[in-house]
Design a protein around this motif. Structure first.
Motif, PDB file in Angstrom:
ATOM      1  N   ILE A 124       1.981  -0.271  -3.994  1.00 49.38           N
ATOM      2  CA  ILE A 124       1.991  -1.440  -3.107  1.00 49.38           C
ATOM      3  C   ILE A 124       0.953  -1.247  -2.005  1.00 49.38           C
ATOM      4  O   ILE A 124       0.150  -2.139  -1.712  1.00 49.38           O
ATOM      5  N   TRP A 125       0.951  -0.025  -1.439  1.00 51.28           N
ATOM      6  CA  TRP A 125       0.026   0.248  -0.345  1.00 51.28           C
ATOM      7  C   TRP A 125      -1.421   0.105  -0.813  1.00 51.28           C
ATOM      8  O   TRP A 125      -2.256  -0.543  -0.168  1.00 51.28           O
ATOM      9  N   PHE A 126      -1.691   0.662  -2.001  1.00 52.62           N
ATOM     10  CA  PHE A 126      -3.059   0.612  -2.529  1.00 52.62           C
ATOM     11  C   PHE A 126      -3.477  -0.814  -2.851  1.00 52.62           C
ATOM     12  O   PHE A 126      -4.600  -1.222  -2.549  1.00 52.62           O
ATOM     13  N   VAL A 127      -2.561  -1.547  -3.482  1.00 45.32           N
ATOM     14  CA  VAL A 127      -2.890  -2.927  -3.852  1.00 45.32           C
ATOM     15  C   VAL A 127      -3.220  -3.730  -2.601  1.00 45.32           C
ATOM     16  O   VAL A 127      -4.187  -4.490  -2.561  1.00 45.32           O
ATOM     17  N   ASN A 128      -2.409  -3.494  -1.557  1.00 48.45           N
ATOM     18  CA  ASN A 128      -2.666  -4.213  -0.306  1.00 48.45           C
ATOM     19  C   ASN A 128      -4.028  -3.841   0.244  1.00 48.45           C
ATOM     20  O   ASN A 128      -4.780  -4.672   0.734  1.00 48.45           O
ATOM     21  N   LYS A 129      -4.364  -2.555   0.108  1.00 51.00           N
ATOM     22  CA  LYS A 129      -5.597  -2.048   0.719  1.00 51.00           C
ATOM     23  C   LYS A 129      -6.850  -2.487  -0.045  1.00 51.00           C
ATOM     24  O   LYS A 129      -7.786  -3.023   0.545  1.00 51.00           O
ATOM     25  N   MET A 168      -4.838  -0.623 -12.295  1.00 53.12           N
ATOM     26  CA  MET A 168      -4.866  -1.732 -11.335  1.00 53.12           C
ATOM     27  C   MET A 168      -5.785  -1.420 -10.165  1.00 53.12           C
ATOM     28  O   MET A 168      -6.628  -2.231  -9.766  1.00 53.12           O
ATOM     29  N   ILE A 169      -5.588  -0.223  -9.591  1.00 60.46           N
ATOM     30  CA  ILE A 169      -6.385   0.164  -8.427  1.00 60.46           C
ATOM     31  C   ILE A 169      -7.858   0.265  -8.812  1.00 60.46           C
ATOM     32  O   ILE A 169      -8.739  -0.185  -8.077  1.00 60.46           O
ATOM     33  N   TYR A 225     -13.236  -1.671  -8.416  1.00 59.84           N
ATOM     34  CA  TYR A 225     -14.468  -2.071  -9.103  1.00 59.84           C
ATOM     35  C   TYR A 225     -14.871  -3.479  -8.690  1.00 59.84           C
ATOM     36  O   TYR A 225     -16.033  -3.739  -8.353  1.00 59.84           O
ATOM     37  N   VAL A 226     -13.899  -4.382  -8.713  1.00 66.14           N
ATOM     38  CA  VAL A 226     -14.198  -5.763  -8.335  1.00 66.14           C
ATOM     39  C   VAL A 226     -14.439  -5.852  -6.828  1.00 66.14           C
ATOM     40  O   VAL A 226     -15.319  -6.563  -6.368  1.00 66.14           O
ATOM     41  N   GLY A 227     -13.627  -5.059  -6.071  1.00 70.66           N
ATOM     42  CA  GLY A 227     -13.728  -5.137  -4.613  1.00 70.66           C
ATOM     43  C   GLY A 227     -15.087  -4.710  -4.105  1.00 70.66           C
ATOM     44  O   GLY A 227     -15.536  -5.172  -3.061  1.00 70.66           O
ATOM     45  N   ARG A 228     -15.759  -3.833  -4.831  1.00 73.92           N
ATOM     46  CA  ARG A 228     -17.043  -3.351  -4.347  1.00 73.92           C
ATOM     47  C   ARG A 228     -18.151  -4.375  -4.567  1.00 73.92           C
ATOM     48  O   ARG A 228     -19.178  -4.343  -3.935  1.00 73.92           O
ATOM     49  N   THR A 266       1.750  -6.747  -6.699  1.00 76.26           N
ATOM     50  CA  THR A 266       1.951  -5.440  -7.322  1.00 76.26           C
ATOM     51  C   THR A 266       3.031  -5.519  -8.394  1.00 76.26           C
ATOM     52  O   THR A 266       2.833  -5.049  -9.520  1.00 76.26           O
ATOM     53  N   ILE A 267       4.153  -6.126  -8.027  1.00 72.81           N
ATOM     54  CA  ILE A 267       5.252  -6.206  -8.985  1.00 72.81           C
ATOM     55  C   ILE A 267       4.813  -6.954 -10.236  1.00 72.81           C
ATOM     56  O   ILE A 267       4.975  -6.487 -11.355  1.00 72.81           O
ATOM     57  N   PHE A 268       4.205  -8.117 -10.013  1.00 75.72           N
ATOM     58  CA  PHE A 268       3.859  -8.957 -11.166  1.00 75.72           C
ATOM     59  C   PHE A 268       2.902  -8.230 -12.114  1.00 75.72           C
ATOM     60  O   PHE A 268       3.149  -8.127 -13.311  1.00 75.72           O
ATOM     61  N   VAL A 269       1.822  -7.700 -11.541  1.00 78.62           N
ATOM     62  CA  VAL A 269       0.804  -7.104 -12.403  1.00 78.62           C
ATOM     63  C   VAL A 269       1.293  -5.787 -13.011  1.00 78.62           C
ATOM     64  O   VAL A 269       1.132  -5.542 -14.208  1.00 78.62           O
TER      65      VAL A 269
END
Lengths: 156, 271
Positions: free
Chosen positions: A18-23, B43-44, B49-52, B94-97
């Motif tokens: 959750i923390w990472f997704v938010n970040k 996910m992260i 990758y997209v965020g950059r 987060t939950i959904f994905v």
């Protein structure tokens, strides 16, 4: 299948996730999307404003055109007036000039006449003197009879 | 495959057994932990990758896809969560994905990874269960985190006294306090339990059906009969997999929506 310590690991994983997704995902992405929404809204309002301004400008152009037409009309009528004035003026001036020329000619003529008369007088006086000399057969003293001659000349 | 040297009951039991270390309470389901962590890392990873290379203008393919998921989650949150709390939307996302990805493991052919795993570990009896959501630990872990948040926000917005009052005077008013306590207690406990058990039950049952379908070809097909049973297995497996796409998405969605709703109830001071 029973509940065991896996639960604890999963809880930790979940919280970290959750923390990472938010970040890395939610934070930057939602900010970006908000920015984009704002930009789109700005663009739309700018377009709206541009349209409004175009309308205003068209209105203004119409006004200016109307003004220009009125002014042109004014200029035209003024020019007409002025031209008639000039023509009138020219007429008056021409008449005056003609008058003046006429007067000058008259004066010339009169001067000529008087000069001719003077000439004539002198000639007549000389003629009279020579005629009288012939008649009297003797010289007439012009000086002695000057007074009489002058009165004679003036009578002519 | 393992079904060749095992009976159908053993085959199913083998597939439903986690790969674990430890004993008693201190047992760790390695497959659940590793697979869910890998999916979380995916996910992260995609997020980073997209965020950059975020594009403010017209988004490209992957960013567009992620943005549509984000917008969907955001819309769902806005629809059922009338308060302002910046943690709710990322939590829901987060939950959904994550749940969807873990559920998706169910669509991978049931024998593929266990079979590869037996080759890699060189142990024909090695256990591997790659669907984390068929492990009650995984679903209960999420449900408990949600439950903790529910209690936290209840206390935060109603106060300790206000929250206790809910137990005393809800739902039947002040003349039924003992009944109210029992009812509210059950109601509150039902929240994490229903969350955890619904997801677990659906995915477990789905996995079981996949296993049963896999058994058709494995145990019944002997000799010429295989001509009939093998195509049947393929057709049934395809049908169930297609249907399961709906189920895994629906379950992920339900988990997310219920989380949002529970948290919205926790934020409601007048409750």
């Amino acid at each position: 299948m029973s509940i065991n310590a896996t639960l604890i690991i999963q809880i930790i994983t979940f919280v970290l996730l959750i923390w990472f997704v938010n970040k890395v995902l939610w934070g930057p992405m939602s900010k970006l999307m908000e920015d984009r929404q704002k930009r789109i809204a700005d663009g739309l309002s700018a377009a709206e404003k541009g349209k409004h301004e175009l309308e205003l400008a068209e209105q203004r152009a119409k006004d200016v055109l109307k003004d220009a037409k009125v002014q042109a009309q004014n200029v035209l009528s003024q020019a007409e007036k002025r031209s008639t004035e000039i023509v009138e003026d020219a007429k008056v001036k021409a008449a005056e000039e003609a008058e003046r020329i006429k007067a000058a000619a008259q004066a010339d003529v009169e001067q000529e006449i008087s000069r001719a008369r003077e000439q004539l007088r002198k000639e007549v006086a000389a003629l009279v003197v020579s005629g009288a000399e012939k008649i009297l057969n003797k010289e007439v003293d012009a000086k002695a009879h000057n007074e009489m001659l002058d009165t004679l000349v003036k009578q002519i | 495959m393992s079904s060749e040297n095992l009976g159908s009951v053993e085959y199913i039991q083998h597939h439903l057994q986690n790969n674990y270390v430890g004993s008693g309470f201190w047992t760790f389901h390695l497959d659940t932990i590793v697979v869910s962590a890998l999916l979380g890392a995916l996910m992260i990873g995609v997020g980073m990758y997209v965020g950059r290379r975020l594009e403010t203008g017209v988004p490209g393919g992957l960013q567009n896809f992620i943005e549509s998921i984000l917008e969907f989650v955001d819309k769902t949150v806005k629809d059922s969560f009338p308060f302002r709390n910046p943690i709710i939307a990322p939590l829901a996302l987060t939950i959904f994905v994550w749940v969807w990805l873990m559920n998706f493991m169910d669509l991978i052919p049931v024998d593929l990874f266990p079979y590869l795993f037996t080759i890699v570990t060189n142990n024909p009896d090695a256990y591997l269960k790659i669907v984390p959501t068929t492990d009650l630990n995984a679903t209960l872990a999420m449900a408990l985190v949600v439950f903790a948040l529910v209690i936290y926000y209840n206390v935060k917005f109603k106060g300790v006294v206000g929250y206790l009052k809910v137990f005393l005077f809800h739902p039947f008013g002040k003349f039924f306090i003992p009944v109210n306590i029992v009812m509210t207690f059950i109601e509150e406990l039902a929240k994490p339990l229903s969350l955890a058990l619904r997801l677990f039950g659906n995915l477990f049952a789905g996995e079981l059906v996949f296993l049963l379908i896999a058994l058709i070809g494995g145990t019944l097909a002997v000799g010429a009969a295989a001509l009939f049973w093998a195509p049947l297995q393929a057709v049934l497996g395809l049908g169930w997999a297609i249907f399961h796409i709906l189920i895994i998405t629906l379950q992920a969605f339900i988990f997310m929506v219920l989380t949002i709703v529970y948290l919205a109830m926790a934020h409601d001071e007048g409750h």
